[in-house]
Motif scaffolding. Structure first.
Motif, PDB file in Angstrom:
ATOM      1  N   VAL A  48      -0.405  -7.718  -3.274  1.00  0.00           N
ATOM      2  CA  VAL A  48       0.389  -7.268  -2.136  1.00  0.00           C
ATOM      3  C   VAL A  48       0.879  -5.837  -2.318  1.00  0.00           C
ATOM      4  CG1 VAL A  48       1.067  -9.590  -1.474  1.00  0.00           C
ATOM      5  CG2 VAL A  48       2.517  -8.297  -3.054  1.00  0.00           C
ATOM      6  N   ALA A  49       1.039  -5.385  -3.557  1.00  0.00           N
ATOM      7  CA  ALA A  49       1.519  -4.034  -3.806  1.00  0.00           C
ATOM      8  C   ALA A  49       1.171  -3.625  -5.220  1.00  0.00           C
ATOM      9  CB  ALA A  49       3.029  -3.927  -3.591  1.00  0.00           C
ATOM     10  N   ALA A  50       0.932  -2.334  -5.427  1.00  0.00           N
ATOM     11  CA  ALA A  50       0.654  -1.814  -6.760  1.00  0.00           C
ATOM     12  C   ALA A  50       1.081  -0.360  -6.829  1.00  0.00           C
ATOM     13  CB  ALA A  50      -0.833  -1.948  -7.108  1.00  0.00           C
ATOM     14  N   MET A  51       1.406   0.090  -8.035  1.00  0.00           N
ATOM     15  CA  MET A  51       1.784   1.479  -8.268  1.00  0.00           C
ATOM     16  C   MET A  51       1.225   1.931  -9.605  1.00  0.00           C
ATOM     17  SD  MET A  51       5.557   3.297  -8.571  1.00  0.00           S
ATOM     18  CE  MET A  51       5.888   3.260  -6.806  1.00  0.00           C
ATOM     19  N   ASN A  52       0.567   3.091  -9.618  1.00  0.00           N
ATOM     20  CA  ASN A  52       0.046   3.609 -10.865  1.00  0.00           C
ATOM     21  C   ASN A  52       1.094   4.450 -11.581  1.00  0.00           C
ATOM     22  OD1 ASN A  52       0.015   6.171  -9.652  1.00  0.00           O
ATOM     23  ND2 ASN A  52      -2.178   6.495  -9.946  1.00  0.00           N
ATOM     24  N   TRP A  53       0.703   5.010 -12.714  1.00  0.00           N
ATOM     25  CA  TRP A  53       1.641   5.750 -13.561  1.00  0.00           C
ATOM     26  C   TRP A  53       2.223   6.966 -12.866  1.00  0.00           C
ATOM     27  CZ3 TRP A  53       0.702  10.846 -14.789  1.00  0.00           C
ATOM     28  CH2 TRP A  53      -0.580  11.325 -14.486  1.00  0.00           C
ATOM     29  N   GLY A  54       1.469   7.556 -11.913  1.00  0.00           N
ATOM     30  CA  GLY A  54       1.916   8.739 -11.221  1.00  0.00           C
ATOM     31  C   GLY A  54       2.654   8.484  -9.923  1.00  0.00           C
ATOM     32  N   GLY A  55       2.860   7.215  -9.572  1.00  0.00           N
ATOM     33  CA  GLY A  55       3.597   6.892  -8.371  1.00  0.00           C
ATOM     34  C   GLY A  55       2.746   6.618  -7.141  1.00  0.00           C
ATOM     35  N   ARG A  56       1.436   6.679  -7.275  1.00  0.00           N
ATOM     36  CA  ARG A  56       0.571   6.348  -6.148  1.00  0.00           C
ATOM     37  C   ARG A  56       0.660   4.860  -5.876  1.00  0.00           C
ATOM     38  NH1 ARG A  56      -5.435   8.744  -5.854  1.00  0.00           N
ATOM     39  NH2 ARG A  56      -4.088  10.586  -6.105  1.00  0.00           N
ATOM     40  N   THR A  57       0.717   4.482  -4.602  1.00  0.00           N
ATOM     41  CA  THR A  57       0.947   3.088  -4.232  1.00  0.00           C
ATOM     42  C   THR A  57      -0.172   2.534  -3.378  1.00  0.00           C
ATOM     43  OG1 THR A  57       2.261   3.757  -2.308  1.00  0.00           O
ATOM     44  CG2 THR A  57       3.447   3.285  -4.355  1.00  0.00           C
ATOM     45  N   TYR A  58      -0.274   1.230  -3.420  1.00  0.00           N
ATOM     46  CA  TYR A  58      -1.142   0.453  -2.555  1.00  0.00           C
ATOM     47  C   TYR A  58      -0.317  -0.680  -1.964  1.00  0.00           C
ATOM     48  CZ  TYR A  58      -4.164  -3.431  -1.279  1.00  0.00           C
ATOM     49  OH  TYR A  58      -4.749  -4.475  -0.606  1.00  0.00           O
ATOM     50  N   TYR A  59      -0.537  -0.965  -0.687  1.00  0.00           N
ATOM     51  CA  TYR A  59       0.076  -2.119  -0.048  1.00  0.00           C
ATOM     52  C   TYR A  59      -0.968  -2.850   0.771  1.00  0.00           C
ATOM     53  CZ  TYR A  59       4.572  -0.018  -1.196  1.00  0.00           C
ATOM     54  OH  TYR A  59       5.646   0.522  -1.861  1.00  0.00           O
ATOM     55  N   ALA A  60      -0.945  -4.152   0.686  1.00  0.00           N
ATOM     56  CA  ALA A  60      -1.782  -4.949   1.561  1.00  0.00           C
ATOM     57  C   ALA A  60      -1.358  -4.731   3.007  1.00  0.00           C
ATOM     58  CB  ALA A  60      -1.680  -6.427   1.198  1.00  0.00           C
ATOM     59  N   ASP A  61      -2.321  -4.779   3.914  1.00  0.00           N
ATOM     60  CA  ASP A  61      -2.011  -4.552   5.326  1.00  0.00           C
ATOM     61  C   ASP A  61      -0.923  -5.496   5.833  1.00  0.00           C
ATOM     62  OD1 ASP A  61      -5.425  -3.759   6.380  1.00  0.00           O
ATOM     63  OD2 ASP A  61      -3.856  -2.510   5.500  1.00  0.00           O
ATOM     64  N   SER A  62      -0.902  -6.703   5.317  1.00  0.00           N
ATOM     65  CA  SER A  62       0.035  -7.704   5.793  1.00  0.00           C
ATOM     66  C   SER A  62       1.488  -7.403   5.431  1.00  0.00           C
ATOM     67  CB  SER A  62      -0.347  -9.086   5.249  1.00  0.00           C
ATOM     68  OG  SER A  62      -0.341  -9.094   3.837  1.00  0.00           O
TER      69      SER A  62
END
Length: 127
Positions: A48-62
């Motif tokens: 549902v969500a992720a963040m790498n070491w540099g602060g870049r994020t991913y979120y599921a569309d939902s």
């Protein structure tokens, strides 16, 4: 011993909010991608969500616009702020770490790409 321990789950009404916390220990996670996954009964585990070491994020569309991932590397903590919760958000939520991500640009989101996992915390959203 490497450990990741989630907390903050519970029962909440639709439209409410919860803040999940994950305490990580046993190694340095500062260069890992940290992710939150959830799994509902009979469903596959999904990121549902992720963040790498540099602060870049991913979120599921939902969950875009409703959930926010954050981390405090000094405390080895990762958080998931969940707002405007819906019944379909009901699931066991897991924190996880991907230690093979420092040289990557695109965040990985498949469960089998993550190396360390917590035991999960139940989130139940009532209608």
């Amino acid at each position: 011993q490497v450990q990741m321990v989630e907390s903050g789950g519970g029962l909440v009404q639709a439209g409410g909010s919860l803040r999940l916390s994950c305490a990580a220990s046993g190694r340095s996670f500062s260069r890992d991608t940290m992710g939150w996954f959830r799994q509902a009964p009979g469903k596959e585990r999904e990121c549902v969500a992720a963040m790498n070491w540099g602060g870049r994020t991913y979120y599921a569309d939902s969950v875009k616009g409703r959930f926010t991932i954050s981390r405090d590397n000094a405390k080895n903590m990762v958080y998931l702020q969940m707002n405007s919760l819906k019944p379909e958000d009901t699931a066991v939520y897991y924190c996880a770490a991907d230690d093979d991500t420092f040289n990557r640009v695109v965040l990985r989101t498949r469960p089998n790409e993550y190396d360390y996992w917590g035991q999960g915390t139940q989130v139940t959203v009532s209608s």
